[in-house]
Scaffold this motif. Structure first.
Motif, PDB file in Angstrom:
ATOM      1  N   LEU A  82       1.649  -6.422 -15.265  1.00  0.00           N
ATOM      2  CA  LEU A  82       1.497  -5.014 -14.900  1.00  0.00           C
ATOM      3  C   LEU A  82       0.029  -4.616 -14.947  1.00  0.00           C
ATOM      4  O   LEU A  82      -0.644  -4.784 -15.975  1.00  0.00           O
ATOM      5  N   ILE A  83      -0.473  -4.105 -13.819  1.00  0.00           N
ATOM      6  CA  ILE A  83      -1.829  -3.562 -13.744  1.00  0.00           C
ATOM      7  C   ILE A  83      -1.718  -2.047 -13.698  1.00  0.00           C
ATOM      8  O   ILE A  83      -1.105  -1.487 -12.788  1.00  0.00           O
ATOM      9  N   LEU A  84      -2.308  -1.379 -14.687  1.00  0.00           N
ATOM     10  CA  LEU A  84      -2.254   0.067 -14.799  1.00  0.00           C
ATOM     11  C   LEU A  84      -3.638   0.645 -14.517  1.00  0.00           C
ATOM     12  O   LEU A  84      -4.624   0.223 -15.134  1.00  0.00           O
ATOM     13  N   ILE A  85      -3.704   1.610 -13.601  1.00  0.00           N
ATOM     14  CA  ILE A  85      -4.980   2.196 -13.193  1.00  0.00           C
ATOM     15  C   ILE A  85      -4.862   3.707 -13.283  1.00  0.00           C
ATOM     16  O   ILE A  85      -3.903   4.291 -12.771  1.00  0.00           O
ATOM     17  N   GLY A  86      -5.827   4.368 -13.931  1.00  0.00           N
ATOM     18  CA  GLY A  86      -5.727   5.816 -14.016  1.00  0.00           C
ATOM     19  C   GLY A  86      -6.965   6.477 -14.572  1.00  0.00           C
ATOM     20  O   GLY A  86      -7.936   5.814 -14.955  1.00  0.00           O
ATOM     21  N   ASN A  87      -6.901   7.794 -14.610  1.00  0.00           N
ATOM     22  CA  ASN A  87      -7.984   8.577 -15.203  1.00  0.00           C
ATOM     23  C   ASN A  87      -7.417   9.841 -15.818  1.00  0.00           C
ATOM     24  O   ASN A  87      -6.292  10.251 -15.518  1.00  0.00           O
ATOM     25  N   GLY A  88      -8.190  10.460 -16.700  1.00  0.00           N
ATOM     26  CA  GLY A  88      -7.829  11.741 -17.276  1.00  0.00           C
ATOM     27  C   GLY A  88      -6.447  11.748 -17.896  1.00  0.00           C
ATOM     28  O   GLY A  88      -6.025  10.807 -18.566  1.00  0.00           O
ATOM     29  N   THR A  89      -5.719  12.847 -17.649  1.00  0.00           N
ATOM     30  CA  THR A  89      -4.388  12.987 -18.225  1.00  0.00           C
ATOM     31  C   THR A  89      -3.379  12.046 -17.582  1.00  0.00           C
ATOM     32  O   THR A  89      -2.241  11.951 -18.048  1.00  0.00           O
ATOM     33  N   GLY A  90      -3.787  11.336 -16.548  1.00  0.00           N
ATOM     34  CA  GLY A  90      -2.928  10.306 -15.969  1.00  0.00           C
ATOM     35  C   GLY A  90      -2.591   9.210 -16.958  1.00  0.00           C
ATOM     36  O   GLY A  90      -1.631   8.462 -16.762  1.00  0.00           O
ATOM     37  N   LEU A  91      -3.376   9.119 -18.041  1.00  0.00           N
ATOM     38  CA  LEU A  91      -3.080   8.119 -19.060  1.00  0.00           C
ATOM     39  C   LEU A  91      -1.709   8.363 -19.692  1.00  0.00           C
ATOM     40  O   LEU A  91      -1.090   7.434 -20.216  1.00  0.00           O
ATOM     41  N   ALA A  92      -1.224   9.611 -19.631  1.00  0.00           N
ATOM     42  CA  ALA A  92       0.087   9.917 -20.205  1.00  0.00           C
ATOM     43  C   ALA A  92       1.175   9.059 -19.558  1.00  0.00           C
ATOM     44  O   ALA A  92       1.956   8.398 -20.257  1.00  0.00           O
ATOM     45  N   GLU A 204       5.002  -1.312   0.328  1.00  0.00           N
ATOM     46  CA  GLU A 204       6.319  -1.317   0.960  1.00  0.00           C
ATOM     47  C   GLU A 204       7.366  -2.051   0.125  1.00  0.00           C
ATOM     48  O   GLU A 204       8.560  -1.757   0.220  1.00  0.00           O
ATOM     49  N   THR A 205       6.929  -2.996  -0.691  1.00  0.00           N
ATOM     50  CA  THR A 205       7.866  -3.766  -1.523  1.00  0.00           C
ATOM     51  C   THR A 205       7.968  -3.217  -2.940  1.00  0.00           C
ATOM     52  O   THR A 205       8.632  -3.819  -3.792  1.00  0.00           O
ATOM     53  N   GLY A 206       7.332  -2.082  -3.217  1.00  0.00           N
ATOM     54  CA  GLY A 206       7.442  -1.457  -4.526  1.00  0.00           C
ATOM     55  C   GLY A 206       6.571  -2.058  -5.600  1.00  0.00           C
ATOM     56  O   GLY A 206       6.757  -1.770  -6.787  1.00  0.00           O
ATOM     57  N   ARG A 207       5.593  -2.852  -5.196  1.00  0.00           N
ATOM     58  CA  ARG A 207       4.695  -3.452  -6.192  1.00  0.00           C
ATOM     59  C   ARG A 207       3.380  -2.678  -6.321  1.00  0.00           C
ATOM     60  O   ARG A 207       2.514  -3.072  -7.104  1.00  0.00           O
ATOM     61  N   TYR A 208       3.253  -1.591  -5.587  1.00  0.00           N
ATOM     62  CA  TYR A 208       2.108  -0.691  -5.700  1.00  0.00           C
ATOM     63  C   TYR A 208       2.677   0.712  -5.696  1.00  0.00           C
ATOM     64  O   TYR A 208       3.168   1.203  -4.687  1.00  0.00           O
ATOM     65  N   ARG A 209       2.645   1.357  -6.874  1.00  0.00           N
ATOM     66  CA  ARG A 209       3.308   2.651  -7.041  1.00  0.00           C
ATOM     67  C   ARG A 209       2.298   3.656  -7.596  1.00  0.00           C
ATOM     68  O   ARG A 209       1.477   3.304  -8.451  1.00  0.00           O
ATOM     69  N   ARG A 210       2.406   4.889  -7.124  1.00  0.00           N
ATOM     70  CA  ARG A 210       1.422   5.898  -7.533  1.00  0.00           C
ATOM     71  C   ARG A 210       2.112   7.192  -7.964  1.00  0.00           C
ATOM     72  O   ARG A 210       3.082   7.627  -7.351  1.00  0.00           O
ATOM     73  N   ASP A 211       1.579   7.795  -9.014  1.00  0.00           N
ATOM     74  CA  ASP A 211       1.980   9.125  -9.453  1.00  0.00           C
ATOM     75  C   ASP A 211       0.689   9.930  -9.585  1.00  0.00           C
ATOM     76  O   ASP A 211       0.028   9.908 -10.609  1.00  0.00           O
ATOM     77  N   VAL A 212       0.296  10.588  -8.489  1.00  0.00           N
ATOM     78  CA  VAL A 212      -1.000  11.266  -8.448  1.00  0.00           C
ATOM     79  C   VAL A 212      -0.798  12.741  -8.105  1.00  0.00           C
ATOM     80  O   VAL A 212       0.154  13.115  -7.431  1.00  0.00           O
ATOM     81  N   TYR A 213      -1.726  13.572  -8.575  1.00  0.00           N
ATOM     82  CA  TYR A 213      -1.517  15.007  -8.463  1.00  0.00           C
ATOM     83  C   TYR A 213      -2.859  15.751  -8.364  1.00  0.00           C
ATOM     84  O   TYR A 213      -3.888  15.167  -8.643  1.00  0.00           O
TER      85      TYR A 213
END
Length: 213
Positions: A82-92, A204-213
């Motif tokens: 699992l590769i996790l990428i984020g910033n700020g409150t995205g760490l939650a 497309e295969t669900g191996r790159y997923r984003r929760d951005v706001y």
């Protein structure tokens, strides 16, 4: 990976609706945990939601809330790298995925914030996960620190060769944080590292997923 919709109290007879927050905890914790930054308007006035949650809401006060499933940001099996990428409150949102993992699959966090002195969120937890092997690798940057000045996309670019190797082993990439700036920069850096077609296939295969706001 799920979302909490928090209802805000009426003000001056107007109900401002709800705000969405990434959940930083697991059901097994027995509570909901969040990472909330107090936002301020140019005149110094606090943000409507963050001001209420961090200043006005008293201990024991009631909060209208519902949890909304966010299946597009659910994590892979524990054995999957699992590769996790984020910033700020995205760490939650990323923290919840780390809390759910053991040391079997390997996890790599690339995270950016403003200053190490004030914004090294959950540092003791991250260090403990590194020591236990739940977190295989931790790359952080602090854009306003002297001698650093990097952003998350710079971490992705610097780690491009290793990201390719992790993806070749079947890794899933999860991105959580700001839509403007971070997610766009990280996406461009991932495209450069993996190629546009390969990144699209991961999406497309669900191996790159984003929760951005």
């Amino acid at each position: 990976g799920d979302i909490a919709e928090i209802g805000l109290p009426a003000r001056d007879g107007v109900t401002p609706g709800a705000r969405e927050y990434s959940i930083a905890s697991l059901p097994s914790d027995g509570r909901l945990e969040f990472l909330i930054r107090l936002m301020r308007h140019p005149d110094g006035a606090p943000g409507l939601a963050s001001g209420w949650l961090t200043h006005d809401l008293v201990v024991g006060g009631e909060v209208g809330l519902r949890v909304r499933a966010n299946r597009s940001f659910h994590g892979p099996t524990d054995e999957t790298p699992l590769i996790l990428i984020g910033n700020g409150t995205g760490l939650a949102g990323l923290r919840a995925h780390l809390k759910a993992r053991t040391a079997s699959g390997g996890a790599w966090l690339l995270f950016g914030e403003r200053t190490r002195a004030h914004d090294a969120f959950f540092d003791s937890e991250l260090q403990a996960w590194l020591a236990s092997g739940v977190l295989t690798r931790l790359d952080r940057c602090f854009s306003r620190d002297a001698g650093d000045g990097r952003y998350v996309q710079d971490l992705v670019t610097a780690g491009a060769e290793d990201i390719r190797a992790w993806v070749a082993r079947g890794a899933v990439i999860l991105v959580c944080g700001s839509l403007e700036g971070m997610s766009q920069g990280a996406h461009a850096a991932l495209e450069q590292a993996l190629g546009a077609e390969a990144l699209l296939e991961l999406l497309e295969t669900g191996r790159y997923r984003r929760d951005v706001y």
